[in-house]
Design an enzyme around this catalytic site. Structure first.
Site, mmCIF file in Angstrom:
data_model
loop_
_atom_site.group_PDB
_atom_site.id
_atom_site.type_symbol
_atom_site.label_atom_id
_atom_site.label_comp_id
_atom_site.label_asym_id
_atom_site.label_seq_id
_atom_site.Cartn_x
_atom_site.Cartn_y
_atom_site.Cartn_z
ATOM 1 N N GLN A 1 0.844 -1.200 0.000
ATOM 2 C CA GLN A 1 0.000 0.000 0.000
ATOM 3 C C GLN A 1 0.875 1.245 0.000
ATOM 4 O O GLN A 1 1.934 1.250 0.643
ATOM 5 C CB GLN A 1 -0.887 0.017 1.249
ATOM 6 N N CYS B 1 -6.415 7.233 5.415
ATOM 7 C CA CYS B 1 -5.708 7.637 6.639
ATOM 8 C C CYS B 1 -6.310 8.947 7.159
ATOM 9 O O CYS B 1 -6.379 9.938 6.434
ATOM 10 C CB CYS B 1 -4.206 7.786 6.379
HETATM 11 C C1 FMN Z 1 -3.122 1.478 14.665
HETATM 12 C C2 FMN Z 1 -3.754 1.503 13.302
HETATM 13 C C3 FMN Z 1 -2.948 1.560 12.173
HETATM 14 C C4 FMN Z 1 -3.522 1.584 10.882
HETATM 15 N N1 FMN Z 1 -2.708 1.634 9.770
HETATM 16 C C5 FMN Z 1 -3.291 1.660 8.532
HETATM 17 C C6 FMN Z 1 -2.490 1.654 7.337
HETATM 18 O O1 FMN Z 1 -1.257 1.603 7.345
HETATM 19 N N2 FMN Z 1 -3.150 1.693 6.140
HETATM 20 C C7 FMN Z 1 -4.527 1.708 6.062
HETATM 21 O O2 FMN Z 1 -5.082 1.733 4.958
HETATM 22 N N3 FMN Z 1 -5.287 1.688 7.170
HETATM 23 C C8 FMN Z 1 -4.709 1.644 8.380
HETATM 24 N N4 FMN Z 1 -5.506 1.553 9.484
HETATM 25 C C9 FMN Z 1 -6.976 1.372 9.308
HETATM 26 C C10 FMN Z 1 -7.319 -0.122 9.227
HETATM 27 O O3 FMN Z 1 -6.754 -0.714 8.074
HETATM 28 C C11 FMN Z 1 -8.852 -0.329 9.167
HETATM 29 O O4 FMN Z 1 -9.353 0.368 8.068
HETATM 30 C C12 FMN Z 1 -9.553 0.143 10.428
HETATM 31 O O5 FMN Z 1 -8.883 -0.315 11.587
HETATM 32 C C13 FMN Z 1 -11.006 -0.331 10.461
HETATM 33 O O6 FMN Z 1 -11.078 -1.744 10.372
HETATM 34 P P1 FMN Z 1 -11.220 -2.680 11.701
HETATM 35 O O7 FMN Z 1 -12.355 -2.108 12.507
HETATM 36 O O8 FMN Z 1 -11.502 -4.038 11.141
HETATM 37 O O9 FMN Z 1 -9.935 -2.597 12.437
HETATM 38 C C14 FMN Z 1 -4.947 1.553 10.755
HETATM 39 C C15 FMN Z 1 -5.736 1.466 11.907
HETATM 40 C C16 FMN Z 1 -5.179 1.449 13.169
HETATM 41 C C17 FMN Z 1 -6.086 1.359 14.381
#
Ligand code: FMN
Length: 317
Positions: A68, A98
């Site tokens: 990514q 982001c």
């Molecule tokens: C600590 C942290 C780091 C993340 N880093 C990224 C990242 O590098 N790239 C990205 O697209 N989303 C990133 N996200 C978002 C997650 O990919 C995801 O979209 C978000 O956590 C919602 O999904 P979930 O509820 O299943 O965790 C991050 C989220 C968190 C909490």
């Protein structure tokens, strides 16, 4: 759930690194695509070593990973995409989700959703200069969730292999909940298969989304997997009996710990990585905040080594 369910691992910077991905894949292996947390240019136009290490092909052998990138314009995109291409990858994911001001203030991540001219320049340049299979991960705009509907004509204009939608606005960060009704309306309007992402923590969460959007079959899971490595097996009704669950969970933990010790000579760094891992993994024990305590309070790697076995002993479900 239909047999056609497919699952991908969300990229979480600092959590779903190559150690986590490779151990999960070896022990559980029920994920079709592992998205690598973004690479981007930091101070001095440099990419952080940790981000590059995560991308190295030798750290991602035999695992279906998708790199990514996080960029603010076509020129940055080009330089990042070249790096990914030179490592031999054929798939690329664009981060337009982001939400953090550090990214959005520089026009990156969710901010691009409001800059349509830049967005089109990035897409035009990417699709005419590279041969990647391109997917896009995005949120519901910066502040107004309905603004995402205005993007539909642009998104339909380009041959994205996948669109991954996390239905939260950037200003929500991770607060509140993902808006499933908004997601269902978006899918209906765009009329393309979309990957759902956001707050998938139990099988019931998927069921509720499927009630709103009956054909939903592609799911991206993040914190749900970090908190419960058996989540997919629960969804698919493939949960092994309790003794085997315990053994797999312990094997998963121990292989992650072993691998971090192999990767980092600095014990403080290993401890930091294990604390990050446990901050979610503790949720898979009977009393998460109590289970996490012995790890949280460990002031050295030696103390961590002494403390963590008692968690498996005292809090295992
Ligand atoms: C600590 C942290 C780091 C993340 N880093 C990224 C990242 O590098 N790239 C990205 O697209 N989303 C990133 N996200 C978002 C997650 O990919 C995801 O979209 C978000 O956590 C919602 O999904 P979930 O509820 O299943 O965790 C991050 C989220 C968190 C909490």
């Amino acid at each position: 759930m239909p047999e056609s369910n497919s699952y991908s691992l969300a990229p979480l910077q600092g959590f779903t690194d190559f150690v986590f991905r490779s151990c999960y894949h070896r022990v559980f292996g029920d994920i079709q695509a592992y998205y690598i947390p973004y690479i981007s240019f930091g101070p001095g136009n440099k990419i952080r070593n940790s981000q590059l290490r995560d991308l190295l092909p030798e750290n991602n052998m035999d695992i279906p990973v998708i790199p990514q990138i996080l960029c603010s314009n076509a020129e940055e995109m080009h330089r990042l995409a070249e790096i990914v291409k030179n490592y031999g990858y054929t798939k690329l994911n664009l981060n337009m989700g982001c939400p953090y001001p550090m990214a959005t203030n520089r026009g990156r991540g969710s901010a691009l959703l409001e800059n349509r001219d830049e967005l089109k320049q990035i897409f035009d340049h990417l699709f005419s200069n590279f041969q990647f299979e391109v997917s896009l991960k995005f949120r519901a705009g910066m502040t107004d969730e309905n603004s995402i509907f205005e993007l539909i004509p642009i998104l339909k204009d380009y041959p994205f292999s996948k669109l991954i939608f996390h239905p939260r606005t950037a200003d929500q960060l991770y607060k509140g909940s993902a808006n499933r009704e908004l997601y269902a309306r978006f899918v209906q309007e765009i009329n393309l298969p979309i990957v759902y992402n956001g707050d998938l923590n139990t099988p019931a969460d998927l069921e509720q989304i499927r009630q709103l959007n009956p054909t939903q079959s592609e799911w991206m899971l993040g914190r749900g997997i970090l908190s419960d490595p058996f989540l997919i097996r629960k969804i698919d009704h493939r949960l092994p009996e309790i003794q085997q669950q315990r053994e797999l969970k312990r094997e998963f933990h121990d292989s992650i710990f072993e691998e971090y010790q192999r990767q980092f000579s600095d014990q403080g760094q290993v401890l930091m990585k294990m604390k990050a891992f446990w901050s979610y993994f503790a949720n898979s024990f009977s009393n998460p905040s109590k289970a996490f305590k012995p790890v949280k309070k460990a002031s050295s790697l030696a103390k961590f080594k002494t403390n963590y076995p008692e968690i498996f002993h005292n809090f295992e479900l």
